[in-house]
Design a protein around this motif. Structure first.
Motif, PDB file in Angstrom:
ATOM      1  N   SER A 188       0.855  -1.195   0.000  1.00  0.00           N
ATOM      2  CA  SER A 188       0.000   0.000   0.000  1.00  0.00           C
ATOM      3  C   SER A 188       0.887   1.239   0.000  1.00  0.00           C
ATOM      4  CB  SER A 188      -0.913  -0.004   1.227  1.00  0.00           C
ATOM      5  OG  SER A 188      -1.728  -1.161   1.248  1.00  0.00           O
ATOM      6  N   LYS A 189       0.858   2.007  -1.104  1.00  0.00           N
ATOM      7  CA  LYS A 189       1.824   3.086  -1.282  1.00  0.00           C
ATOM      8  C   LYS A 189       1.269   4.486  -1.069  1.00  0.00           C
ATOM      9  CE  LYS A 189       5.423   0.608  -2.106  1.00  0.00           C
ATOM     10  NZ  LYS A 189       6.505   0.563  -1.090  1.00  0.00           N
ATOM     11  N   LYS A 190       0.107   4.794  -1.650  1.00  0.00           N
ATOM     12  CA  LYS A 190      -0.406   6.156  -1.500  1.00  0.00           C
ATOM     13  C   LYS A 190      -1.926   6.164  -1.477  1.00  0.00           C
ATOM     14  CE  LYS A 190      -0.003   7.255  -6.462  1.00  0.00           C
ATOM     15  NZ  LYS A 190       0.605   8.167  -7.450  1.00  0.00           N
ATOM     16  N   LEU A 191      -2.460   7.115  -0.727  1.00  0.00           N
ATOM     17  CA  LEU A 191      -3.900   7.315  -0.605  1.00  0.00           C
ATOM     18  C   LEU A 191      -4.289   8.498  -1.476  1.00  0.00           C
ATOM     19  CD1 LEU A 191      -6.651   6.766   0.833  1.00  0.00           C
ATOM     20  CD2 LEU A 191      -5.870   8.329   2.627  1.00  0.00           C
ATOM     21  N   VAL A 192      -5.308   8.305  -2.319  1.00  0.00           N
ATOM     22  CA  VAL A 192      -5.699   9.299  -3.313  1.00  0.00           C
ATOM     23  C   VAL A 192      -7.189   9.606  -3.187  1.00  0.00           C
ATOM     24  CG1 VAL A 192      -5.768   9.818  -5.790  1.00  0.00           C
ATOM     25  CG2 VAL A 192      -3.949   8.356  -4.881  1.00  0.00           C
ATOM     26  N   ASN A 193      -7.543  10.866  -3.413  1.00  0.00           N
ATOM     27  CA  ASN A 193      -8.945  11.261  -3.574  1.00  0.00           C
ATOM     28  C   ASN A 193      -9.158  11.602  -5.046  1.00  0.00           C
ATOM     29  OD1 ASN A 193     -11.420  12.509  -3.788  1.00  0.00           O
ATOM     30  ND2 ASN A 193     -11.103  13.951  -2.115  1.00  0.00           N
ATOM     31  N   ILE A 200      -6.509   3.499  -2.638  1.00  0.00           N
ATOM     32  CA  ILE A 200      -5.118   3.258  -2.270  1.00  0.00           C
ATOM     33  C   ILE A 200      -4.427   2.572  -3.437  1.00  0.00           C
ATOM     34  CG2 ILE A 200      -3.579   1.923  -0.782  1.00  0.00           C
ATOM     35  CD1 ILE A 200      -5.323   2.606   1.552  1.00  0.00           C
ATOM     36  N   ASP A 201      -3.417   3.236  -3.982  1.00  0.00           N
ATOM     37  CA  ASP A 201      -2.627   2.682  -5.076  1.00  0.00           C
ATOM     38  C   ASP A 201      -1.507   1.823  -4.507  1.00  0.00           C
ATOM     39  OD1 ASP A 201      -4.224   4.000  -6.886  1.00  0.00           O
ATOM     40  OD2 ASP A 201      -2.877   5.719  -7.090  1.00  0.00           O
ATOM     41  N   CYS A 202      -1.226   0.726  -5.193  1.00  0.00           N
ATOM     42  CA  CYS A 202      -0.316  -0.280  -4.655  1.00  0.00           C
ATOM     43  C   CYS A 202       0.865  -0.546  -5.572  1.00  0.00           C
ATOM     44  CB  CYS A 202      -1.064  -1.597  -4.430  1.00  0.00           C
ATOM     45  SG  CYS A 202      -2.417  -1.464  -3.253  1.00  0.00           S
TER      46      CYS A 202
END
Length: 302
Positions: A60-65, A72-74
């Motif tokens: 789990s690398k980054k949380l995006v709106n 969550i981009d992985c």
């Protein structure tokens, strides 16, 4: 993929998507209503190759709106989903995201015998055995696999709370934050842990756990799932998804869902579309579509 301004869940909502995305009128669209008495029991065939997964928390690398959910981009390296309806093909995790409603009584995309849940979590994978990229896989009939998890209001979910605590940092569309506190996708699945538990349901097991010769393993699960061939539930609605919907749900708190509902669908400093749900992200689900002549299979019991 579709431009973000081409569709939404209000004025340019699901009933209009077909005008811009012809695939949305296809015969293999998702979500659907799961009619449990229509499901064909395929326990023996599906359990011959148990559904297996492996998700390092570091994936789990980054949380995006993106303006219509949280996502969550992985980094899919080291992740794995295989077995069950996927047979021997290896899929890796691309991203996971959530759908929810304006109240705790609705929000899921799939329904079960007409019953909606408060939300639905989707873990999106692509077939690395046959395709070279997510984009290529998304155009193929066996390119994607999505694990679906229903959310029901109850106690606070510890792993989901890591996400909820970060959402104020991506409150507006197009905002993103790197994930420092590892989030383990496997802890978002409705399976019960327990050391030396007997394998009640052979349909599923973790890929990084070893089943010992005495038929005991490091987890216990009596869950089961439904599976059918469908599509992405957002434009362009590609008919490329093998769906796996867990029969059991996970509990999240009312407070956690309210944090989801505070996300904004417009950029920081941008004009608020206040005539559209006051500019917040709610009711971001596509209504169920006909299953038609597709086969709905099930493995395991409730």
């Amino acid at each position: 993929m579709a431009g973000r301004n081409d569709w939404d869940y209000t004025r340019n909502g699901p009933s209009t998507w077909v005008e811009r995305f012809p695939m949305a009128a296809g015969s293999r669209q998702s979500p659907v209503n799961i009619e449990t008495d229509r499901a064909e029991s395929d326990h023996e065939a599906l359990s011959n190759k148990p559904l297996r997964w492996k998700y390092p928390a570091s994936a789990s690398k980054k949380l995006v709106n993106p303006g219509y959910c949280w996502r969550i981009d992985c980094d899919g390296d080291g992740t794995l989903l295989t077995g069950g309806p996927l047979m021997d093909d290896i899929y890796k995790l691309e991203q996971y995201h959530c759908h929810w409603g304006c109240s705790d009584s609705r929000g899921s995309e799939h329904t079960v015998d007409g019953q909606a849940f408060a939300g639905e979590l989707h873990l999106v994978h692509w077939n690395t055995t046959k395709y070279r990229s997510f984009g290529e896989a998304a155009k193929a009939p066996d390119g994607l696999a999505v694990l679906g998890v229903f959310l029901k209001v109850g106690k606070t979910h510890e792993e989901m709370d890591k996400i909820a605590r970060m959402l104020p940092y991506v409150s507006h569309r197009d905002e993103m934050i790197e994930i420092d506190d590892p989030i383990d996708p496997s802890k978002l699945l409705p399976v019960r842990g327990g050391r030396a538990g007997r394998c009640i349901n052979p349909c599923m097991r973790w890929a990084d756990r070893i089943i010992r010769p005495d038929n005991k393993c490091d987890f216990q699960d009596d869950n089961g799932y439904w599976t059918y061939l469908g599509s992405l539930t957002t434009p362009p609605c590609n008919e490329s998804v093998t769906w796996v919907l867990f029969k059991k749900y996970i509990e999240v708190s009312h407070h956690q869902l309210n944090i989801f509902r505070n996300l904004r669908k417009f950029p920081r400093g941008g004009e608020c579309p206040c005539h559209e749900n006051h500019g917040v992200v709610i009711n971001n689900f596509r209504p169920p579509l006909p299953l038609g002549n597709r086969v709905l299979r099930e493995c395991g019991s409730l």
